[in-house]
Design an enzyme around this catalytic site. Structure first.
Site, short mmCIF file in Angstrom:
data_model
loop_
_atom_site.label_atom_id
_atom_site.label_comp_id
_atom_site.label_asym_id
_atom_site.label_seq_id
_atom_site.Cartn_x
_atom_site.Cartn_y
_atom_site.Cartn_z
N ASP A 30 -4.45 -6.11 -8.02
CA ASP A 30 -4.67 -5.53 -6.71
C ASP A 30 -4.98 -4.05 -6.92
O ASP A 30 -4.86 -3.52 -8.05
CB ASP A 30 -3.46 -5.73 -5.81
CG ASP A 30 -3.81 -5.70 -4.32
OD1 ASP A 30 -4.95 -5.33 -3.98
OD2 ASP A 30 -2.94 -6.04 -3.49
N HIS A 66 0.83 -1.20 0.00
CA HIS A 66 0.00 0.00 0.00
C HIS A 66 0.87 1.26 0.00
O HIS A 66 0.44 2.31 -0.49
CB HIS A 66 -0.90 0.04 1.24
CG HIS A 66 -2.02 -0.95 1.21
ND1 HIS A 66 -1.88 -2.24 1.67
CD2 HIS A 66 -3.29 -0.85 0.76
CE1 HIS A 66 -3.02 -2.89 1.52
NE2 HIS A 66 -3.89 -2.08 0.97
#
Length: 489
Positions: A256, A184
């Protein structure tokens, strides 16, 4: 400049988009009608079961069988259980039990709940082999650190979800379990040779594919041992040669979240999206905060890349066709979802079976419960955890050893219970616990993450997760007040 409508619709077919609220905005409904493949819902879209069901019904009416997806792994990563915690144990607990039939039944039951709420795709299970103790993003989301164990439970999870008519999505290819960084925020790098990666990371994906997984989700990680530079999501060698060629996967490759720094931090989401589709991704999960204007920019970037020759039109057509075939499977599986149902008690039963106790549990006549706070991470989000639902005299404290004397004074004459979560990752938390155990050597320590650090104490309880049912099972063991075992959503 106006977009070619045919190319724009093909670009739309590669998109799995989020939106802002509990109600579908106009741009979402119009986008689905214009060919956007589907949506990914997060907790900001979800409230009561009635609201979720009504929202998903509205989304389903906007197009012919759009993908209605979410990240619902059970355990720590839950969207439908964001407020109370999940009624299903996560992968670490299921791996600790090591009963693939329990895993299959658990995911089939979870799939039944998702089907009742109107979902048709779940971005789960995680089949990462968690071999890095300090992994900040996988941890209890993994079935364990042994590739064979993860493989058999990953296959069982895929089977369970799809038996309920819910598309399963094995993630995070080619494996996020050996990382010590969170994609992230950055691009993690796994240092291992090809032989280790094939034997360890890839084995669970082979098993998931053999079990019939309809989709596989990529990881924003770098593995030089597989001959890649940059994130796997953007690597044709990994997606085409390895996943498609060597592993024989014919389903949908899902990225993702494209707003994660590991893939788009340096080049932006539109450019990263072009490179992902060119590399072999069929469906772009855009993330949580990529809304109307940014979606339009991504669509325009895909169309422009085809015009410029950077993205073959045939690649866009291939991706759109795979996504249409996935939606066709969902349409054909409608009877499964209609018949799917939750199995009463399967989640709590699994959590109870996962409990492990070292030492002798005392009779807690006057428990004083101290929860040592721990960050939840981006994937988990702000989900309730701990034992406060069952022990009214509970305090939540920061992981600060300077608080020890105050806690010791408050706990005098009481039975001390200390609750931690992945204490092995936080030296401040360990220091505080050690100070408390110096004054209360017979205290009970409850670890609601991975039980890697086990201090000397009266009794050590491992739950292998912080879901609602993990907390309830520990509370039952410790004699906490009765509480409901399940929540409606």
């Amino acid at each position: 400049m106006s977009l070619d409508p045919t190319l724009a619709r093909l670009a739309n077919a590669t998109l799995l988009v989020p939106f802002e609220s509990h109600h579908a905005p106009r741009w979402i409904l119009e986008g689905l009608a214009d060919g956007i493949s589907g949506v990914c819902l997060f907790h900001n879209n979800l409230d009561t079961p009635e609201q979720i069901t009504a929202l998903n019904a509205e989304l389903a009416r906007a197009a012919d069988t759009p993908l209605i997806s979410l990240d619902e792994e059970g355990g720590d990563v839950t969207r439908i259980g964001q407020e109370h915690g999940s009624d299903y144990p996560g992968n670490a607990a299921l791996g600790a039990v090591d009963d693939p039939e329990l895993t299959r039944a658990t995911l089939r039951s979870l799939g039944g709940r998702l089907a009742q709420l109107g979902f048709n795709m779940d971005l789960a299970p995680s089949v990462d082999v968690n071999v890095a103790d300090d992994n900040p993003v996988i941890g209890t989301r993994s079935f364990g650190s042994d590739a064979a164990l993860v493989a058999r439970h990953g296959a069982a999870a895929v089977a369970g979800l799809q038996e309920a008519g819910i598309v399963a999505c094995a993630k995070h290819f080619p494996g996020h379990g050996a990382t010590s960084q969170d994609s992230h925020h950055t691009l993690p790098r796994v240092e291992a040779d090809a032989e280790v990666l094939h034997r360890r990371e890839l084995a669970p994906f082979r098993a998931a594919i053999d079990a019939g997984a309809l989709s596989v989700l990529t990881a924003h990680i770098e593995m030089s041992g597989l001959g890649m530079t940059g994130p796997a999501t953007l690597a044709p060698k990994v997606l085409n040669d390895l996943l498609r060629g060597e592993l024989g996967f014919e389903g949908v490759i899902v990225s993702d979240a494209m707003d994660m720094h590991g893939v788009s931090g340096r080049i932006g989401v539109p450019e990263a999206s072009v490179l992902a589709v060119a590399a072999g991704c069929d469906l772009l999960c855009l993330g949580r905060f990529v809304y109307a204007d940014q979606v339009a920019a991504i669509r325009a970037a895909l169309v422009e890349a085809v015009r410029d020759g950077r993205l073959p039109g045939e690649r866009l057509e291939e991706a759109a066709d795979r996504n249409l075939r996935l939606r066709s499977w969902i349409r054909d599986a409608a009877p499964r979802r209609t018949a799917a149902a939750e199995s009463a008690g399967v989640g709590l039963s699994g959590a109870r079976r996962a409990l492990r106790v070292a030492g002798e549990l005392p009779a807690l006549e006057s428990p004083y419960v101290v929860e040592v706070d721990a960050p939840s991470g981006m994937a988990v989000g702000d989900v309730h955890w701990g034992l406060s639902s069952w022990f009214p005299d509970t305090v939540r404290v920061a992981p600060d050893a300077a608080l020890a004397e105050r806690i010791i004074a408050a706990a005098q004459g009481r039975d001390l219970v200390v609750v931690v979560r992945d204490a092995h990752r936080y030296p401040e938390a360990r220091a505080l616990v050690e100070r408390l155990l110096g004054a209360f050597p017979d205290a009970v320590v409850v670890e609601m993450g991975l039980p890697i650090w086990r201090p000397s104490c009266g009794a050590h309880v491992s739950t292998y997760g912080a879901a609602h049912v993990n907390g309830l099972s520990a509370a039952e063991l410790l004699g906490g007040a009765a509480a409901p075992a399940a929540h409606p959503a």
